[in-house]
Design an enzyme around this catalytic site. Structure first.
Site, PDB file in Angstrom:
ATOM      1  N   TRP A 169      42.337 120.787  45.348  1.00 38.13           N
ATOM      2  CA  TRP A 169      43.615 120.696  46.046  1.00 38.13           C
ATOM      3  C   TRP A 169      44.163 122.038  46.504  1.00 38.13           C
ATOM      4  CZ3 TRP A 169      46.818 123.849  43.483  1.00 38.13           C
ATOM      5  CH2 TRP A 169      46.600 124.050  42.111  1.00 38.13           C
ATOM      6  N   ASN A 170      43.666 123.149  45.955  1.00 37.85           N
ATOM      7  CA  ASN A 170      44.372 124.416  46.199  1.00 37.85           C
ATOM      8  C   ASN A 170      44.112 125.021  47.566  1.00 37.85           C
ATOM      9  OD1 ASN A 170      41.731 124.894  45.296  1.00 37.85           O
ATOM     10  ND2 ASN A 170      42.259 126.863  44.385  1.00 37.85           N
ATOM     11  N   LYS A 193      34.809 113.987  49.538  1.00 38.72           N
ATOM     12  CA  LYS A 193      35.870 113.438  48.703  1.00 38.72           C
ATOM     13  C   LYS A 193      36.856 114.560  48.398  1.00 38.72           C
ATOM     14  CE  LYS A 193      36.678 113.417  44.526  1.00 38.72           C
ATOM     15  NZ  LYS A 193      38.156 113.676  44.619  1.00 38.72           N
ATOM     16  N   PRO A 194      37.967 114.619  49.129  1.00 37.47           N
ATOM     17  CA  PRO A 194      38.962 115.653  48.848  1.00 37.47           C
ATOM     18  C   PRO A 194      39.818 115.279  47.643  1.00 37.47           C
ATOM     19  CG  PRO A 194      39.727 114.275  50.641  1.00 37.47           C
ATOM     20  CD  PRO A 194      38.347 113.769  50.266  1.00 37.47           C
ATOM     21  N   ALA A 195      40.554 116.244  47.126  1.00 34.86           N
ATOM     22  CA  ALA A 195      41.449 115.987  46.008  1.00 34.86           C
ATOM     23  C   ALA A 195      42.552 115.028  46.422  1.00 34.86           C
ATOM     24  CB  ALA A 195      42.058 117.297  45.511  1.00 34.86           C
ATOM     25  N   SER A 196      42.918 114.126  45.528  1.00 31.44           N
ATOM     26  CA  SER A 196      43.948 113.139  45.863  1.00 31.44           C
ATOM     27  C   SER A 196      45.337 113.762  45.966  1.00 31.44           C
ATOM     28  CB  SER A 196      43.952 112.012  44.823  1.00 31.44           C
ATOM     29  OG  SER A 196      44.164 112.527  43.525  1.00 31.44           O
ATOM     30  N   GLY A 247      35.630 123.114  41.824  1.00 28.74           N
ATOM     31  CA  GLY A 247      36.624 122.607  40.894  1.00 28.74           C
ATOM     32  C   GLY A 247      36.444 123.226  39.521  1.00 28.74           C
ATOM     33  N   GLU A 269      30.871 125.615  42.555  1.00 34.56           N
ATOM     34  CA  GLU A 269      31.812 126.744  42.523  1.00 34.56           C
ATOM     35  C   GLU A 269      32.895 126.350  41.547  1.00 34.56           C
ATOM     36  OE1 GLU A 269      34.787 128.794  42.586  1.00 34.56           O
ATOM     37  OE2 GLU A 269      35.249 128.006  44.583  1.00 34.56           O
ATOM     38  N   LEU A 270      32.846 126.957  40.354  1.00 38.84           N
ATOM     39  CA  LEU A 270      33.654 126.476  39.242  1.00 38.84           C
ATOM     40  C   LEU A 270      34.768 127.462  38.887  1.00 38.84           C
ATOM     41  CD1 LEU A 270      30.641 125.101  37.171  1.00 38.84           C
ATOM     42  CD2 LEU A 270      32.018 123.914  38.892  1.00 38.84           C
ATOM     43  N   CYS A 303      40.878 130.167  42.290  1.00 38.05           N
ATOM     44  CA  CYS A 303      39.852 130.502  41.304  1.00 38.05           C
ATOM     45  C   CYS A 303      39.526 131.986  41.333  1.00 38.05           C
ATOM     46  CB  CYS A 303      38.593 129.672  41.556  1.00 38.05           C
ATOM     47  SG  CYS A 303      37.896 129.879  43.205  1.00 38.05           S
TER      48      CYS A 303
END
Length: 496
Positions: A169-170, A193-196, A247, A269-270, A303
């Site tokens: 989401w960021n 699938k983007p963040a809700s 995420g 990418e964490l 991140c």
């Protein structure tokens, strides 16, 4: 540091229309579709907590339809000449640039970030299309003579196949284009699938891709409130050959376990826990400028944000005073209010986590030089905060903050500081400030991070490989590496 009381002055009818357009439904096979189960996800403005739109909530069947569409489009897109793919990607860049201000307002509305930050994100996101438009026509094979002299070694690079892309989401625009652009350049089709929490930007960009000439089914977008089973179903489908995820490390581990069952290629990418190292010989003003970028870009919700400030004893007090002075001048507020340069956090839970970390540090002996508390709503605000004398055993030294908090750790011995900087499971990015270039490169070599910003507060660049070491991820995005993440090297042995 102020929090303007006025409600957002959002009179832009173009923005209203864009919100309504982005909330039409799933984007599957070039069409806008309603959910089969008639379930919807509310999208809230984090500055007010008000619902601004609703997007569809996919079940496994909806996700499979998106995967079906990507499969139908796969052969046609794979065989599309690289020059044609390049021209389409270039057009995506041009359309994003033309509509940059409107897209920035949409990002600010659903994400809460300040308009200057949102404008920066749109420019960064668009650049992935321009870079990959150029890369699309420059993927070359290799030809060489085998050492034995008995045959030739021919290496061809081919699209890896259907890719499932999962974004946070960021950075709702940049995290999507950083994956979609190289996938398309390589000749792959995809399901995003983007963040809700921030889906509107992804849907708005899907319409833009269609306008730019991306064929139906090449990019599909679905949103869901049950990502576990929905994503697992796509990863367990044998047609899926690639997972690209941005995420948390915790979710990344779970996805890797699922992907392992079908031996999927994974780009991950964490999380991060970035050290920001300032040596005694650093240029103080440059280090403070860099700190404000590295810490406060996107209000710390990144991140790559500086998480631990290791400041050498000789410059520590001056740096602390300078950082407090600069952080205290930040205007905290809603993106559409004049002067805002630090927006709200994404949710109430995010504020609670930040305050838990600050409270723990203070209870263990840290000193609050600025802030240290949530701000009143409506919305989810936290005061820009500077902590000094933070003990090494504080939770804030281990956990990703994802907020406007700068914890300072004083150091005397460089070797001990480097040990502390590397004592983390993360290794995404590190920041180093020193006027001694030899020392800078020595520290950069010793720091266990995939990326280093040496005398810079910003490391991200579409032309550079982005990614981490240890549990901060696998693979690289951006640069020449980005396209190759979506390709397979095929070796052909031949005599001719």
């Amino acid at each position: 540091m102020t929090l303007p009381p006025a409600a957002p002055a959002r009179a832009a009818s173009d923005l209203d229309r864009l919100v309504l357009s982005a909330a039409r439904g799933f984007y599957i096979d070039g069409q806008w579709r309603s959910p089969r189960n008639d379930r919807w996800i509310d999208v809230a403005d984090p500055a007010t907590a008000d619902v601004i739109a609703s997007v569809p909530d996919a079940d496994i069947g909806d996700a499979m339809k998106a995967l079906d569409a990507a499969a139908r489009a796969a052969t046609g897109w794979r065989l599309t000449p690289p020059r044609k793919r390049s021209e389409i990607l270039r057009r995506c860049f041009e359309l994003m640039t033309e509509r940059a201000e409107l897209l920035a307002k949409l990002i600010s509305l659903e994400n809460g970030k300040s308009l200057p930050d949102a404008r920066g994100e749109v420019a960064y996101a668009a650049e992935f299309f321009r870079w990959n438009a150029e890369e699309a026509v420059r993927v070359r094979g290799e030809l060489g003579l085998a050492p034995s002299g008995q045959n030739r070694i021919l290496v061809d690079y081919q699209p890896i196949g259907i890719a499932v892309l999962i974004t946070p989401w960021n950075f709702p625009a940049a995290m999507a284009t950083r994956k979609i652009a190289p996938a398309l350049a390589a000749g792959c089709t995809c399901v995003l699938k983007p963040a809700s929490e921030t889906p509107l930007t992804a849907y708005a960009l899907a319409a833009l891709y269609e306008e730019a000439g991306v064929p139906a089914g090449v990019v599909n977008v679905v949103t869901t409130n049950t990502p576990g089973p929905v994503v697992a179903a796509m990863l367990n489908d044998p047609r899926t050959r690639k997972l690209s995820f941005t995420g948390s490390t915790m979710i990344g581990r779970e996805l890797l376990a699922t992907a392992a069952r079908n031996v999927l290629s994974c780009s991950m990418e964490l999380g991060g826990n970035a050290p920001f190292i300032v040596c005694d010989d650093a240029d103080l003003d440059a280090a403070l400028d860099g700190a404000m970028i590295a810490k406060m870009r996107n209000a710390g919700e990144a991140c790559t944000a500086a998480n631990r400030f290791y400041i050498q004893s000789g410059i520590h007090d001056a740096f602390a005073a300078g950082l407090v002075e600069r952080m205290s001048k930040l205007v905290v507020g809603r993106a559409f209010d004049a002067g805002t340069n630090c927006g709200p956090m994404i949710t109430a839970a995010a504020v609670a986590k930040i305050h838990r970390l600050v409270t723990d540090a203070v209870e263990r002996g840290a000193k609050v030089l600025l802030g240290g508390h949530p701000l009143p709503g409506p919305g989810y605000f936290y005061a820009p905060t500077v902590l000094s004398e933070v003990p090494a055993d504080a939770a804030i030294a281990r956990e990703e903050i994802f907020g406007p908090v700068a914890p300072l750790f004083r150091f005397h011995d460089t070797d001990k500081m480097m040990t502390a900087a590397n004592e983390t499971e993360y290794g995404l990015v590190g920041y180093i400030y020193t006027t001694d270039l030899k020392r800078g490169f020595d520290l950069a070599g010793r720091l266990e991070s995939g990326m280093i910003a040496l005398n810079r507060g910003l490391v991200s660049d579409p032309a550079a490989p982005f990614g981490g070491t240890k549990q901060s991820g696998l693979g690289r995005e951006g640069g020449v590496h980005g396209v190759l993440e979506f390709m397979e090297a095929k070796y052909i042995a031949t005599n001719f």
